[in-house]
Design an enzyme around this catalytic site. Structure first.
Site, PDB file in Angstrom:
ATOM      1  N   SER A  31       0.985  -1.195  -0.324  1.00 28.68           N
ATOM      2  CA  SER A  31       0.155   0.140  -0.462  1.00 28.68           C
ATOM      3  C   SER A  31       0.862   1.064   0.186  1.00 28.68           C
ATOM      4  O   SER A  31       2.363   1.719   0.289  1.00 28.68           O
ATOM      5  CB  SER A  31      -0.873   0.123   1.326  1.00 28.68           C
ATOM      6  OG  SER A  31      -1.521  -1.222   1.234  1.00 28.68           O
TER       7      SER A  31
HETATM    8  N1  SAM Z   1      -0.388  -5.292   3.982  1.00 31.11           N
HETATM    9  C1  SAM Z   1      -0.101  -5.416   2.648  1.00 31.11           C
HETATM   10  C2  SAM Z   1       1.934  -4.760   2.893  1.00 31.11           C
HETATM   11  O1  SAM Z   1       2.478  -3.626   4.010  1.00 31.11           O
HETATM   12  O2  SAM Z   1       2.043  -5.639   1.700  1.00 31.11           O
HETATM   13  C3  SAM Z   1      -0.447  -5.071   1.465  1.00 31.11           C
HETATM   14  C4  SAM Z   1      -1.893  -6.094   1.050  1.00 31.11           C
HETATM   15  S1  SAM Z   1      -1.792  -6.269   0.000  1.00 31.11           S
HETATM   16  C5  SAM Z   1      -2.332  -5.349  -0.915  1.00 31.11           C
HETATM   17  C6  SAM Z   1      -3.464  -7.507   0.296  1.00 31.11           C
HETATM   18  C7  SAM Z   1      -2.581  -8.572   0.682  1.00 31.11           C
HETATM   19  O3  SAM Z   1      -4.256  -9.459   1.383  1.00 31.11           O
HETATM   20  C8  SAM Z   1      -2.445  -9.583  -0.017  1.00 31.11           C
HETATM   21  O4  SAM Z   1      -1.137  -9.943  -0.033  1.00 31.11           O
HETATM   22  C9  SAM Z   1      -3.769 -10.308  -0.130  1.00 31.11           C
HETATM   23  O5  SAM Z   1      -3.937 -12.120  -0.809  1.00 31.11           O
HETATM   24  C10 SAM Z   1      -4.051 -10.865   0.739  1.00 31.11           C
HETATM   25  N2  SAM Z   1      -5.288 -11.502   1.075  1.00 31.11           N
HETATM   26  C11 SAM Z   1      -6.359 -11.560   0.461  1.00 31.11           C
HETATM   27  N3  SAM Z   1      -7.484 -12.003   1.230  1.00 31.11           N
HETATM   28  C12 SAM Z   1      -6.707 -12.268   1.744  1.00 31.11           C
HETATM   29  C13 SAM Z   1      -7.774 -13.577   2.941  1.00 31.11           C
HETATM   30  N4  SAM Z   1      -9.170 -14.042   3.057  1.00 31.11           N
HETATM   31  N5  SAM Z   1      -7.018 -13.625   3.772  1.00 31.11           N
HETATM   32  C14 SAM Z   1      -5.020 -13.743   3.776  1.00 31.11           C
HETATM   33  N6  SAM Z   1      -4.588 -12.351   2.536  1.00 31.11           N
HETATM   34  C15 SAM Z   1      -5.763 -11.976   1.993  1.00 31.11           C
END
Ligand code: SAM
Length: 216
Positions: free
Chosen positions: A64
């Site tokens: 993000s």
């Molecule tokens: N917090 C992260 C960072 O600092 O890089 C950014 C994350 S990215 C915007 C969103 C993440 O949520 C992705 O890696 C995606 O695979 C994960 N995601 C989506 N649905 C999810 C779920 N049900 N459980 C765990 N992770 C999930």
């Protein structure tokens, strides 16, 4: 890029992107000044790490924008003693920032390769208060509940009920809720058994995929 140039860029990020937009919490600002964001992106993209935008991290996912990381961290109102659950480890950067402002971070990612990479970075930086697992984060981490703070870094159609149940009382959750293109970042507060939802601002996150999110 030399390390001291990264340090200069990181300080500039805080002064130009965070403080003017209302990030004032001392702990959040200190964490954003400390955590080496360039470490969480591919080497080839290091020179872009402190820019005012999200960046790709592989598997169709993103790290993000720095401002959004700071905004979500600040909204949790942490004081240092809390246990926080993050859904969506991704690059690991948000978990790393949280780990500087609370006691313990539990973070869940659904994509194995991303979590393996993030764990290596946590180890390298000696961020030992981050505990992680592969799972569907929309069901939370029942064995470790309740959590003083919950931060969801992917956008879903509604607030997952298990996360509401696993939020401590008092407790705060920050979560993007809405459509697949645009969501409202919401602050969910639990106090004396009552849940209050208030809007923070409009955001664009990748999909929260899972049993209480979007279908895969
Ligand atoms: N917090 C992260 C960072 O600092 O890089 C950014 C994350 S990215 C915007 C969103 C993440 O949520 C992705 O890696 C995606 O695979 C994960 N995601 C989506 N649905 C999810 C779920 N049900 N459980 C765990 N992770 C999930």
């Amino acid at each position: 890029m030399r390390t001291n140039q990264f340090d200069i860029n990181r300080e500039r990020m805080v002064e130009e992107q965070l403080i003017p937009r209302g990030i004032v919490d001392a702990g959040t600002l200190a964490a954003m000044r400390t955590v080496p964001r360039h470490t969480f992106v591919d080497d080839a993209m290091g020179y872009k790490a402190y820019g005012d935008h999200p960046l790709p991290i592989g598997s169709g996912q993103t790290i993000s924008q720095p401002y959004i990381v700071a905004l979500m961290t600040q909204a949790l109102g942490l004081t240092g003693s809390e246990k926080v659950l993050e859904i969506g480890t991704g690059s690991g950067y948000q978990a790393a920032v949280l780990s500087r402002v609370c006691d313990r971070v539990y973070t869940i990612e659904r994509i194995d390769s991303l979590l393996v990479r993030a764990r290596r970075i946590f180890d390298r930086l000696h961020y030992l208060n981050i505990i992680s697992r592969i799972d569907d984060g929309t069901i939370g981490w029942p064995d470790e509940a309740p959590f003083d703070g919950i931060l969801v870094t992917a956008g879903g159609p509604e607030i997952p009920q298990p996360l509401l149940e696993q939020l401590a009382d008092p407790g705060r959750m920050v979560i993007p809720v809405g459509g697949r293109d645009v969501q409202e970042l919401q602050l969910v507060t639990k106090q004396n058994g009552e849940v209050t939802v208030s809007p923070i601002e409009q955001v664009r996150f990748v999909d929260l995929i899972g049993s209480h999110g979007w279908a895969d």
